[in-house]
Motif scaffolding. Structure first.
Motif, PDB file in Angstrom:
ATOM      1  N   VAL B  90      -6.374 -44.119  16.830  1.00 36.19           N
ATOM      2  CA  VAL B  90      -7.447 -44.406  16.583  1.00 36.19           C
ATOM      3  C   VAL B  90      -8.351 -43.511  15.713  1.00 36.19           C
ATOM      4  O   VAL B  90      -8.333 -43.111  15.692  1.00 36.19           O
ATOM      5  CB  VAL B  90      -8.486 -44.741  17.262  1.00 36.19           C
ATOM      6  CG1 VAL B  90     -10.028 -45.463  16.617  1.00 36.19           C
ATOM      7  CG2 VAL B  90      -7.831 -46.145  18.567  1.00 36.19           C
ATOM      8  N   LEU B  98      -8.891 -53.302  10.995  1.00 34.76           N
ATOM      9  CA  LEU B  98      -9.633 -53.951  12.363  1.00 34.76           C
ATOM     10  C   LEU B  98      -8.916 -54.479  13.281  1.00 34.76           C
ATOM     11  O   LEU B  98      -8.936 -53.812  14.387  1.00 34.76           O
ATOM     12  CB  LEU B  98     -10.658 -54.936  11.908  1.00 34.76           C
ATOM     13  CG  LEU B  98     -11.717 -55.241  12.979  1.00 34.76           C
ATOM     14  CD1 LEU B  98     -12.864 -54.138  13.530  1.00 34.76           C
ATOM     15  CD2 LEU B  98     -13.010 -56.061  12.837  1.00 34.76           C
ATOM     16  N   ARG B  99      -8.209 -55.194  13.340  1.00 34.41           N
ATOM     17  CA  ARG B  99      -7.447 -55.895  14.688  1.00 34.41           C
ATOM     18  C   ARG B  99      -6.483 -54.644  15.341  1.00 34.41           C
ATOM     19  O   ARG B  99      -6.332 -54.555  16.632  1.00 34.41           O
ATOM     20  CB  ARG B  99      -6.293 -56.736  14.042  1.00 34.41           C
ATOM     21  CG  ARG B  99      -6.103 -57.503  15.869  1.00 34.41           C
ATOM     22  CD  ARG B  99      -5.123 -58.905  14.348  1.00 34.41           C
ATOM     23  NE  ARG B  99      -4.710 -60.031  15.180  1.00 34.41           N
ATOM     24  CZ  ARG B  99      -5.092 -60.988  15.337  1.00 34.41           C
ATOM     25  NH1 ARG B  99      -6.317 -61.077  15.701  1.00 34.41           N
ATOM     26  NH2 ARG B  99      -4.430 -61.877  16.320  1.00 34.41           N
ATOM     27  N   ARG B 101      -6.426 -51.520  14.819  1.00 34.46           N
ATOM     28  CA  ARG B 101      -7.420 -50.441  15.340  1.00 34.46           C
ATOM     29  C   ARG B 101      -8.098 -50.935  17.006  1.00 34.46           C
ATOM     30  O   ARG B 101      -8.297 -50.212  17.810  1.00 34.46           O
ATOM     31  CB  ARG B 101      -8.882 -50.529  14.440  1.00 34.46           C
ATOM     32  CG  ARG B 101      -9.835 -49.290  15.106  1.00 34.46           C
ATOM     33  CD  ARG B 101     -10.764 -47.972  14.656  1.00 34.46           C
ATOM     34  NE  ARG B 101     -11.748 -49.485  14.115  1.00 34.46           N
ATOM     35  CZ  ARG B 101     -12.160 -49.896  13.149  1.00 34.46           C
ATOM     36  NH1 ARG B 101     -11.362 -49.684  12.107  1.00 34.46           N
ATOM     37  NH2 ARG B 101     -13.375 -50.615  13.056  1.00 34.46           N
ATOM     38  N   GLN B 102      -8.289 -52.261  16.536  1.00 36.34           N
ATOM     39  CA  GLN B 102      -8.957 -53.060  17.499  1.00 36.34           C
ATOM     40  C   GLN B 102      -7.408 -52.964  19.114  1.00 36.34           C
ATOM     41  O   GLN B 102      -7.882 -52.525  20.522  1.00 36.34           O
ATOM     42  CB  GLN B 102      -9.189 -54.376  17.664  1.00 36.34           C
ATOM     43  CG  GLN B 102     -10.654 -54.685  17.208  1.00 36.34           C
ATOM     44  CD  GLN B 102     -11.136 -55.495  16.601  1.00 36.34           C
ATOM     45  OE1 GLN B 102     -10.094 -56.664  16.572  1.00 36.34           O
ATOM     46  NE2 GLN B 102     -12.360 -56.592  16.527  1.00 36.34           N
ATOM     47  N   LEU B 103      -6.794 -53.265  19.056  1.00 38.53           N
ATOM     48  CA  LEU B 103      -5.735 -53.224  19.776  1.00 38.53           C
ATOM     49  C   LEU B 103      -4.741 -51.836  20.583  1.00 38.53           C
ATOM     50  O   LEU B 103      -4.753 -51.396  20.937  1.00 38.53           O
ATOM     51  CB  LEU B 103      -4.181 -54.050  19.078  1.00 38.53           C
ATOM     52  CG  LEU B 103      -4.194 -55.570  19.318  1.00 38.53           C
ATOM     53  CD1 LEU B 103      -3.837 -56.125  18.408  1.00 38.53           C
ATOM     54  CD2 LEU B 103      -5.191 -55.936  20.646  1.00 38.53           C
ATOM     55  N   VAL B 105      -7.044 -49.466  20.405  1.00 38.99           N
ATOM     56  CA  VAL B 105      -8.133 -48.763  21.818  1.00 38.99           C
ATOM     57  C   VAL B 105      -7.880 -49.783  23.245  1.00 38.99           C
ATOM     58  O   VAL B 105      -7.151 -48.943  23.807  1.00 38.99           O
ATOM     59  CB  VAL B 105      -9.465 -48.630  21.458  1.00 38.99           C
ATOM     60  CG1 VAL B 105     -10.330 -48.728  22.427  1.00 38.99           C
ATOM     61  CG2 VAL B 105      -9.735 -48.710  19.622  1.00 38.99           C
ATOM     62  N   LEU B 106      -7.142 -50.709  23.746  1.00 39.51           N
ATOM     63  CA  LEU B 106      -7.535 -50.909  23.942  1.00 39.51           C
ATOM     64  C   LEU B 106      -5.847 -50.607  24.855  1.00 39.51           C
ATOM     65  O   LEU B 106      -6.040 -50.800  26.477  1.00 39.51           O
ATOM     66  CB  LEU B 106      -6.526 -53.096  23.911  1.00 39.51           C
ATOM     67  CG  LEU B 106      -8.221 -53.582  23.645  1.00 39.51           C
ATOM     68  CD1 LEU B 106      -8.796 -55.005  23.182  1.00 39.51           C
ATOM     69  CD2 LEU B 106      -9.522 -53.083  24.778  1.00 39.51           C
TER      70      LEU B 106
END
Lengths: 320, 280
Positions: B90, B98-99, B101-103, B105-106
């Motif tokens: 991350v 952004l997408r 980074r979001q995925l 993290v998840l």
């Protein structure tokens, strides 16, 4: 009436949990402690610990045992908030700067992972395998729900089932297992803890639907962010699903994208509010609450049962 | 309490046991557990560290037994390591998609959840606790490194050792393979040193090389600084290699038996055969 008044008889135990949460984030590494404390001190409803305690009242209530579940659930919730702020690139949480804004993404990632591990540490004081199976399944489902939320962004052909499954994973499951795990830690029979699970699940569904309604109907001041933010970010919530049934609105909603001018978005939000989308969503939230209250019939009369009922009703009426 | 050391014996059939079968089988098992089509189509499937996996399997090779339950333990250790490694990706700043980074993290959160789910199904609450302690320790050391709380190279190496080996060590202790902990620690820290060198050579930030750079006398002419830095690095790696060889010897593991990716950890720079002669 304030939410806290609905379970005032638990004040000593809630204070005990707050103390334990402070102990839980103790670390020799000052930055880690500061970051965790930063979030902890921002407050929060502590609704999950409250559900754990109230559910445990249906069985053998021993705060020294139950508090471990309550602390674990709140830490899991907090860990997910810290990571959510990285996901959402959020600057503010509960009126305070987020960990990722105050420090950076990396500190937020480490703090979230640390809190999650602390949560499991507390949870392992409860040695019942079923409790861990329930919690771990909920955590995995929660992650799948968050991933689905990103996958479903700006996907306007989704249906009610997609939405309900998503909010179940995103919100309702952790509330449901808070109730169930409190009851399991209190050694209640299966019939009771499954009823409490269902109670928490229905309350959680109603809670999230209400949240999604308030995103349209509350002011920017109440929300702390512009109204209709969910739709501008591509999150298709229940009011939007109902509004999509209107052919004219359907066309306009399908044109929503991340860079839509604010004025155009505000007009669209007003037009969605003017339909029956909000009242239909409200009806669905009420249906879930009715189901939640029915589950409480399985429980003997007590102050805790009354509190659970009052909290459910409070959630149904909340304005922000 | 003093615990007498177990002398590990190289099993008679060991040379005929093909560790790569266990590696492949476990990799397949982990890939199956971890699979999420949307996630992996969007950010790619995670890299499973084959070196780490070989190392995890080492004591099982010695015991010449690797049950389904053992595979679950090994998979769990790999899953949580993959979760933590995923979160390392991350980005610190807001650059990049952004997408993505979001995925990312998840994905890390999802793999962590899977570790807990697998151990709760076994069920093994004690190992859940042990690994939770390891995750806490790892994140404390990561924060200490990033906030530059460590003044000495030795402190940095000690933190890197914990970061790299805390999880494997807990699984080994849990399974009664305590004797393998020191060698695992050294091998994994060696693996990390090699990764740091490749970061440095490709012009990226390396925490190790920033510490080593501080050890170079300021008067050193700039043309010799690079050489000095690499000499310090090689010295560090050489010492670790010797320590590992010594520890393997104490465990009764013939160096020649370490095949494949595990051996690769020991040969980042041409391994001088004399080292083994001297130590052996």
């Amino acid at each position: 009436m304030k939410l806290k008044m609905l379970y005032s008889f638990l004040k000593t135990d809630i204070d005990e949990i707050e103390k334990e949460l402070n102990l839980a984030i103790e670390s020799d590494t000052s930055l880690l402690k500061d970051a965790s404390l930063h979030l902890l001190q921002a407050g929060g409803k502590r609704i999950r610990p409250v559900f754990v305690l109230l559910a445990a009242k249906a069985g053998d209530y021993d705060i020294h045992v139950i508090k471990n579940v309550a602390v674990a659930l709140e830490l899991i919730h907090m860990a997910s908030l810290v990571h959510d702020d990285v996901i959402d690139d959020a600057e503010l949480r509960r009126g305070r700067t987020t960990i990722k804004a105050q420090w950076d993404n990396q500190v937020a990632m480490y703090t979230g992972d640390y809190m999650f591990a602390r949560a499991l540490d507390y949870m392992t004081i409860i040695e019942k395998p079923a409790a861990h199976q329930i919690l771990s399944n909920a955590i995995v489902e929660l992650c799948i729900g968050e991933i689905a939320q990103i996958e479903d962004k700006y996907r306007f052909d989704q249906n009610l089932r997609d939405y309900l499954r998503r909010i179940k994973r995103k919100t309702a499951l952790l509330i449901a297992v808070s109730c169930q795990l409190g009851a399991i830690a209190g050694n209640t029979p299966e019939k009771i803890h499954t009823s409490l699970y269902r109670f928490g699940y229905y309350v959680g569904m109603a809670y999230q639907i209400t949240d999604d309604i308030l995103d349209f109907t509350s002011s920017e001041e109440e929300l702390g962010k512009p109204a209709g933010g969910d739709l501008s970010q591509g999150n298709i919530t229940l009011p939007v699903l109902y509004a999509l049934k209107d052919p004219q609105l359907n066309k306009r909603i399908r044109r929503v994208h991340g860079d839509m001018p604010r004025a155009e978005m505000e007009l669209l939000i007003q037009d969605i509010i003017a339909t029956d989308a909000i009242s239909k969503s409200y009806d669905m939230s009420q249906q879930y609450l009715k189901k939640a209250l029915k589950e409480l019939d399985a429980l003997p009369q007590s102050r805790a049962k009354k509190s659970l009922r009052d909290i459910a009703l409070f959630i149904g009426k909340r304005k922000y | 309490m003093h615990r007498s050391k177990v002398q590990w014996k190289w099993g008679k059939a060991m040379n005929s046991i093909d560790n790569s079968l266990w590696v492949d089988d476990t990799l397949l098992h982990i890939e199956k557990q971890i699979h999420h089509s949307y996630l992996h189509n969007s950010i790619g499937a995670p890299d499973i560290d084959a070196n780490r996996l070989s190392l995890l399997l080492l004591p099982f090779q010695y015991r010449e037994k690797y049950s389904e339950l053992d595979r679950s333990y090994v998979s769990t250790a790999m899953l949580i390591q993959t979760a933590l490694d995923t979160h390392e990706k991350v980005s610190k700043d807001e650059s990049g998609s952004l997408r993505l980074r979001q995925l990312t993290v998840l994905a890390g959160d999802y793999y962590s959840g899977l570790y807990y789910q697998i151990l709760s199904q076994i069920p093994d609450v004690k190992l859940i606790r042990r690994i939770a302690h390891a995750i806490q320790e790892i994140n404390e050391h990561k924060i200490n490194i990033m906030s530059k709380n460590l003044s000495l190279l030795e402190d940095l190496l000690s933190s890197l050792k914990k970061i790299e080996s805390a999880i494997i060590s807990q699984v080994f202790i849990h399974k009664g393979f305590e004797d393998f902990v020191p060698v695992a620690e050294d091998m994994l820290v060696l693996n990390r040193l090699i990764q740091e060198e490749s970061l440095y050579s490709s012009g990226e930030d390396s925490i190790l090389f920033s510490y080593l750079a501080r050890m170079i006398p300021s008067k050193t002419p700039s043309v010799y600084q690079e050489k000095h830095l690499l000499d310090l690095y090689r010295d560090l790696v050489g010492k670790r290699q010797k320590q590992i060889v010594q520890k393997l010897k104490e465990l009764g593991i013939p160096f020649e038996s370490l095949k494949g990716s595990l051996f690769a950890i020991l040969s980042p720079i041409a391994v001088d055969p004399k080292i083994f002669v001297e130590e052996g």
